[in-house]
Write an enzyme that holds these catalytic residues in place. Sequence first.
Site, PDB file in Angstrom:
ATOM      1  N   ILE A 275      36.017  40.885  37.935  1.00  0.00           N
ATOM      2  CA  ILE A 275      37.215  41.505  37.360  1.00  0.00           C
ATOM      3  C   ILE A 275      38.471  40.669  37.587  1.00  0.00           C
ATOM      4  O   ILE A 275      39.564  41.062  37.194  1.00  0.00           O
ATOM      5  CB  ILE A 275      37.430  42.918  37.929  1.00  0.00           C
TER       6      ILE A 275
ATOM      7  N   LYS B  98      35.831  40.596  47.327  1.00  0.00           N
ATOM      8  CA  LYS B  98      36.410  39.270  47.133  1.00  0.00           C
ATOM      9  C   LYS B  98      35.461  38.235  47.742  1.00  0.00           C
ATOM     10  O   LYS B  98      35.146  38.295  48.927  1.00  0.00           O
ATOM     11  CB  LYS B  98      37.780  39.180  47.808  1.00  0.00           C
TER      12      LYS B  98
ATOM     13  N   ASP C 227      53.314  35.570  51.061  1.00  0.00           N
ATOM     14  CA  ASP C 227      52.905  35.267  49.687  1.00  0.00           C
ATOM     15  C   ASP C 227      53.105  36.468  48.777  1.00  0.00           C
ATOM     16  O   ASP C 227      52.220  36.851  48.016  1.00  0.00           O
ATOM     17  CB  ASP C 227      51.439  34.819  49.659  1.00  0.00           C
TER      18      ASP C 227
ATOM     19  N   VAL D 136      36.829  38.071  42.313  1.00  0.00           N
ATOM     20  CA  VAL D 136      36.818  39.485  42.682  1.00  0.00           C
ATOM     21  C   VAL D 136      35.832  40.225  41.780  1.00  0.00           C
ATOM     22  O   VAL D 136      35.860  40.064  40.556  1.00  0.00           O
ATOM     23  CB  VAL D 136      38.225  40.111  42.551  1.00  0.00           C
TER      24      VAL D 136
ATOM     25  N   GLY E  53      40.933  33.783  41.160  1.00  0.00           N
ATOM     26  CA  GLY E  53      42.090  33.038  41.618  1.00  0.00           C
ATOM     27  C   GLY E  53      41.684  31.620  41.948  1.00  0.00           C
ATOM     28  O   GLY E  53      40.560  31.193  41.679  1.00  0.00           O
ATOM     29  N   GLY E  54      42.598  30.901  42.561  1.00  0.00           N
ATOM     30  CA  GLY E  54      42.309  29.520  42.891  1.00  0.00           C
ATOM     31  C   GLY E  54      41.237  29.359  43.947  1.00  0.00           C
ATOM     32  O   GLY E  54      40.575  28.321  44.007  1.00  0.00           O
TER      33      GLY E  54
END
Length: 488
Positions: A209, A231, A329, A217, A212-213
């Site tokens: 779903i 994750k 972040d 997920v 990222g880098g």
Amino acid sequence: MCIVDFVHLFQLNLSNKFGQKIPKETGRIRQFNVLDLSYNLLVGEIPPQLANLKVLVNLNLSHNDLSRRIPTEFESLTGLQDVVLSSNKLEGPIPNSKAFINPSLEGNKGICGNVAGLHPCERPASVVSKHSMEKGRKLTLIIVLPVMGGLVLLCVSFGVLFMCNKKRRVRDVERRDDDGWLSISMLDGKALYRDISNATEEFDAKFCIGQGGHRSVYKVILPLLGNIAVKRLHSSFQNTHPKSFMNEVRVLTGIKHRNIVNLYDYCSKAQHSLLVDEYVERGSLSNILSGEVESKKLDLFKRVNIIKGVAFALSYMHQDCSPPIVHRDISISNVLLDSEYETRVADFGIAKLLKPDSSDCTAFAGTYGYVAHVLAYTMKVTKMCDVYSFGVLSLEIIKGKHLGEYITILANSSTIEPEQLSDFLDDRLTYPEDRVKEVLVFIIKLACSCLLETPKSRPTMHFISHKLLSMDASPPTHQRNPHVRRAI
């Protein structure tokens, strides 16, 4: 505060500076599954009658002036999952209930119990006296039977070593099974990984779903947990950043807040590392704001509420956690929204605990465009790093996109006039009415103060959260959910 007539109320969220006792009649509203009376001025004890709320799932009484003990009657609330009682004056032992295995109790100096982060409760005098008599008898036995005494001392030594090892494991939130898997699960890490791998057909792309880098997920359904978000760290990232994964685990196992994503479990071995989080239905704020249809559903009332949620989460991390936590972040990619558009701050891979005995200096980290320039050359992490990112994020939420280089101009601007408001608004939304415009101008000014070049000149998240809490940005009555009734 009179709420006894609302016997069919399912949820109640009142944060409005009430300064009375919690009415014991609240226990008559037996349909409650969410009771949130946080950030008020409530005094006195927690009524034991709340134990009558048999379907209660979430209880938040934090940031009040409540005192005395947590009612032992809460042990009968078998469905209770989320308990937040931080920042009060509560004392005494915690109830013997699964809901109190990992509660949020920071700021209550008198709380005790046999869970991580709390002092053990003192034994009654009669027990101490009995223990002293037993010790005397053991001493006699040692004198009379030296061999038996030696055996007793040997057992005690092994017991101390076992307890020290157990405490170390709790502190490090690591449980290693026979195959070398780390986890905090009641199951072993290998079994957890196998169950997730089977449920996703060995991490097939159709279950993914988000990406990222450094992680993917997956939405997973497990019998014991229901819908969860898993994750999975990419092996290349794990090789180059070996500490990031366990850093996120340690941070998330030590905090509990309604606006912070909830970590259920994790498992890790060699190139296989999984974080098991709560499933947040609407996903990242980044995806929502980038879509034409979904962004229009995110009206200004919802956007103000999202900003509040991020502020409350950061204030909790900075003010109520010990040691304080800096996220480092904060960006729209790391803000998730549930089905009701409530905020969840996520991704704590580079979060930092501000320990008093450390230098708090680090390598540059964070998302470009959300990090203050001063951090690039000082490399010193403070709470003000999050404050700056919060300012950027707040303006981006209102505008619907990042303000880019205009951020630098705002950081040096002394005032923001109401007639400038249209420059900050998302063109995809209807222009707000006067009551909402006042709120937005206030938030924009507050966000701009977070961008000041000198960190000490910025407001704290504690100050910001209280300012936002005092605002009334609720939608008109006809726009509210007709199935949720409010009582004041």
